[in-house]
Design an enzyme around this catalytic site. Structure first.
Site, PDB file in Angstrom:
ATOM      1  N   HIS A 163      -4.783   6.665  -1.178  1.00 11.21           N
ATOM      2  CA  HIS A 163      -5.294   5.375  -1.643  1.00 11.21           C
ATOM      3  C   HIS A 163      -6.805   5.297  -1.439  1.00 11.21           C
ATOM      4  CE1 HIS A 163      -1.083   3.554  -0.941  1.00 11.21           C
ATOM      5  NE2 HIS A 163      -1.332   3.402  -2.218  1.00 11.21           N
ATOM      6  N   CYS A 250      -2.827  -0.433   5.929  1.00  9.45           N
ATOM      7  CA  CYS A 250      -1.511  -0.491   5.263  1.00  9.45           C
ATOM      8  C   CYS A 250      -0.530  -1.413   5.958  1.00  9.45           C
ATOM      9  CB  CYS A 250      -0.868   0.888   5.244  1.00  9.45           C
ATOM     10  SG  CYS A 250      -1.992   2.238   5.055  1.00  9.45           S
TER      11      CYS A 250
HETATM   12  C1  CIR Z   1       3.294   5.902   0.662  1.00  9.86           C
HETATM   13  O1  CIR Z   1       3.138   7.083   0.353  1.00  9.86           O
HETATM   14  O2  CIR Z   1       3.327   5.014  -0.178  1.00  9.86           O
HETATM   15  C2  CIR Z   1       3.471   5.558   2.123  1.00  9.86           C
HETATM   16  N1  CIR Z   1       4.125   6.634   2.788  1.00  9.86           N
HETATM   17  C3  CIR Z   1       2.155   5.273   2.784  1.00  9.86           C
HETATM   18  C4  CIR Z   1       1.456   4.058   2.262  1.00  9.86           C
HETATM   19  C5  CIR Z   1       0.154   3.811   2.936  1.00  9.86           C
HETATM   20  N2  CIR Z   1      -0.436   2.626   2.460  1.00  9.86           N
HETATM   21  C6  CIR Z   1      -1.736   2.424   2.326  1.00  9.86           C
HETATM   22  O3  CIR Z   1      -2.538   3.335   2.492  1.00  9.86           O
HETATM   23  N3  CIR Z   1      -2.123   1.225   1.929  1.00  9.86           N
END
Ligand code: CIR
Length: 255
Positions: A163, A250
């Protein structure tokens, strides 16, 4: 970076099935819970009202609430995650958003956008296109916030970075913490920048939350730089979330 509220979600036993770019082993649920509790404590410590929603077993990545919504002053927007396994998380967040906001809007297809690709600064909303967020998703967001007078700028998440905010965070009204690889794109020209130390790129996913900067543990040189710059650093264990490419931003919605 001044907030009265945050929404988090407890990690579920199903986190072992969470998405990851590289498999470095399953996260340990007990340790994840301990880190999550420390994170929630650090947010509460600022006086903010922090809601911790119950774990959602059907969605292994649902602890990463940031991707499901965007919370602004005027209203909230339900995202449309690019990861198919995460799409239901956004819908599941809507009723909670409606308890805090009169105006809840929703990204329409065909585009995709995840909250982790969105950085809100005092002057604009930057959205990095990535494997999860496409140009149509950015356009849909732009259309939804037009009457709230936000400027939405499309930028690029670096290749092989999950991201946009994996590589950056807002430290104050005009200061960004970011990796050198992201800074090289020029997207933060005009902002004051602090770069993560070489080899400490994962420290870029931090959050400024009221008086604190929450930084993942294990990045001493970046922590020292931020401390010297006058920020009140709280270092939070992140080893388990990191196995799923997750970090400080996140784990909460902040508003
Ligand atoms: C994903 O791959 O969507 C999750 N394992 C991690 C999400 C992390 N979120 C973020 O960076 N906002």
């Amino acid at each position: 970076f001044s907030f009265t509220h945050a929404i988090c979600r407890a990690p579920s036993p199903s986190i072992v099935d969470g998405l990851r770019a590289v498999d470095t082993g399953a996260p340990d649920l007990d340790l994840f819970r301990a880190h999550h509790a420390a994170y929630v404590d650090a947010l509460r410590d600022t006086g903010a009202n922090v809601t911790v929603l119950p774990a959602l077993d059907a969605f292994p990545d649902s602890v990463f609430v940031e991707d499901a919504a965007l919370c602004l002053t005027e209203g909230a927007i339900v995202m449309r995650p690019g990861a198919p396994s995460r799409r239901g998380e956004a819908a599941a967040m809507r009723p909670t958003l409606e308890t805090f906001y009169d105006d809840v809007r929703e990204i329409d297809g065909p585009g995709f956008i995840e909250g982790g690709d969105i950085l809100v600064t005092e002057s604009e909303i930057l959205v990095g296109t990535s494997a999860r967020t496409d140009a149509a998703g950015v356009d849909a967001l732009r259309a939804l916030v037009a009457d709230w007078d936000y400027r939405v700028r499309e930028v690029q998440t670096p290749p092989d970075v999950l991201h946009f905010k994996t590589d950056c965070s807002l430290l104050d009204a005009d200061t960004i913490l970011c990796t050198r690889r992201l800074a090289a794109s020029g997207c933060f020209d005009g902002y004051r920048q602090i770069h993560t130390a070489d080899g400490e790129e994962a420290a870029a996913n931090a959050i400024r939350f009221n008086q604190h900067v929450l930084l993942p543990k294990g990045f001493p040189r970046t922590a020292e730089t931020l401390g010297k710059a006058g920020y009140d650093i709280r270092q939070i264990g992140n080893s388990e979330a990191a196995k799923l490419d997750g970090g400080m931003s996140c784990l909460s919605l902040r508003f």
